[in-house]
Enzyme design. Structure first.
Site, PDB file in Angstrom:
ATOM      1  CE  LYS A 285      -1.876  -1.825   3.604  1.00 38.72           C
ATOM      2  NZ  LYS A 285      -2.690  -2.205   4.792  1.00 38.72           N
TER       3      LYS A 285
ATOM      4  CB  THR B 219      -6.926   7.173   7.537  1.00 40.34           C
ATOM      5  OG1 THR B 219      -6.064   7.671   8.571  1.00 40.34           O
ATOM      6  CG2 THR B 219      -7.131   8.241   6.479  1.00 40.34           C
TER       7      THR B 219
ATOM      8  N   GLY C  12      -8.566   2.130  10.455  1.00 42.36           N
ATOM      9  CA  GLY C  12      -9.349   0.991  10.008  1.00 42.36           C
ATOM     10  C   GLY C  12      -9.341   0.766   8.511  1.00 42.36           C
ATOM     11  CB  THR C  13      -8.015   2.682   5.631  1.00 39.91           C
ATOM     12  OG1 THR C  13      -6.752   2.964   6.257  1.00 39.91           O
ATOM     13  CG2 THR C  13      -8.905   3.911   5.751  1.00 39.91           C
ATOM     14  N   GLY C  14      -6.846  -0.151   6.578  1.00 39.75           N
ATOM     15  CA  GLY C  14      -6.129  -1.373   6.235  1.00 39.75           C
ATOM     16  C   GLY C  14      -6.973  -2.610   6.487  1.00 39.75           C
ATOM     17  CB  CYS C  15      -9.249  -3.517   9.283  1.00 45.26           C
ATOM     18  SG  CYS C  15      -8.134  -3.257  10.663  1.00 45.26           S
TER      19      CYS C  15
END
Length: 270
Positions: free
Chosen positions: A173, A204, A206-209
């Site tokens: 990412k 932002t 929690g965006t990876g989850c």
């Protein structure tokens, strides 16, 4: 209906972890199941405490799911302890799990450390090699490869190194001062840049989850890895662009409620 299992920590504020994963799976019309690795006390400003489950209890959760509603895909997020990682790796091998997405969570967006040093080594040796794809951000990729990333060229070289070392596809990412939300997918077919536009939104957390859960959901429904990643990126971009702001704190928010409303979610998922 296709099924997906999330193995991750619980977020008491609902913006990341198990809660974000299940919301994302529901938005993608996939039946979501969970095995909780830890309870966290957190809100829009950061993590204040973590309580791990025991390895035995995590194993019981995984056995209960795999022996009844076998998941079409598995997403693995925050796992902070060595023995927990070993339990997960053992069950993935035992049940021959497919479509495994590993989000190597090491540090929260707020800066809180979420995994111990010895657990990182166990993650590298036992869990990552079992993945279909891993989704590190720039700092996580630096840890996995043992070298710095300062440019898109570095992203390519480090991504190649990670793929060669672990034998898995890599979605690195972007962001973190390297580029404007351009992600790099390295898989069997080669290297694919997924271009995006940075959205001015402080929410932002929690965006990876959410991204990794969306990828798992798409894989569960039979999409190729490239299709799954592209669709997940579009979904996440739409969620961030919706910009729902829930925090009431006095400081800058570190939170993203990534299911802003069901109509929008269905739009992003289709």
């Amino acid at each position: 209906m296709k099924t997906a299992l999330t193995i991750a920590g619980s977020d008491s504020s609902g913006g990341a972890g198990i809660q974000a994963d299940l919301k994302t799976m529901t938005a993608h019309h996939v039946f979501g199941m969970s095995a909780i690795t830890a309870l966290t006390a957190q809100n829009t400003t950061g993590v204040t405490d973590i309580l791990e489950v025991t390895p035995g209890f995590l194993g019981e959760q995984l056995d209960a799911v795999f022996t009844d509603i076998f998941p079409d895909a598995v997403k693995i997020g925050m796992v902070s302890g060595t023995e927990l990682i070993r339990v997960i790796a053992d069950r993935l091998r035992k049940y021959d799990a497919k479509n495994v997405v590993v989000d190597p969570v090491m540090v929260a967006t707020s800066g809180a450390r979420l995994i111990s040093e010895d657990a990182i080594e166990t993650l590298k040796q036992e869990l990552i090699p079992l993945a279909t794809v891993i989704t590190p951000n720039i700092p996580e990729a630096e840890v996995l490869a043992g070298c710095s990333i300062r440019s898109e060229e570095d992203m390519v070289s480090v991504g190649r190194k990670i793929r060669k070392s672990y034998g898995v596809a890599v979605l690195m990412k972007g962001g973190h001062s390297v580029n404007d939300a351009n992600d790099l997918l390295i898989e069997d077919s080669g290297e694919i840049w997924l271009h995006g536009t940075r959205i001015d939104n402080p929410n932002t957390h929690g965006t990876g989850c959410t991204l990794s859960s969306a990828i798992a959901s798409n894989l569960a429904e039979g999409k190729t890895l490239e299709q799954a990643v592209r669709s997940a990126k579009d979904y996440l971009t739409g969620a961030i662009a919706a910009g729902l702001d829930l925090g009431k704190g006095s400081g800058p928010l570190d939170h993203a409620y990534l299911v802003p409303d069901m109509d929008a979610d269905l739009l992003y998922a289709n």
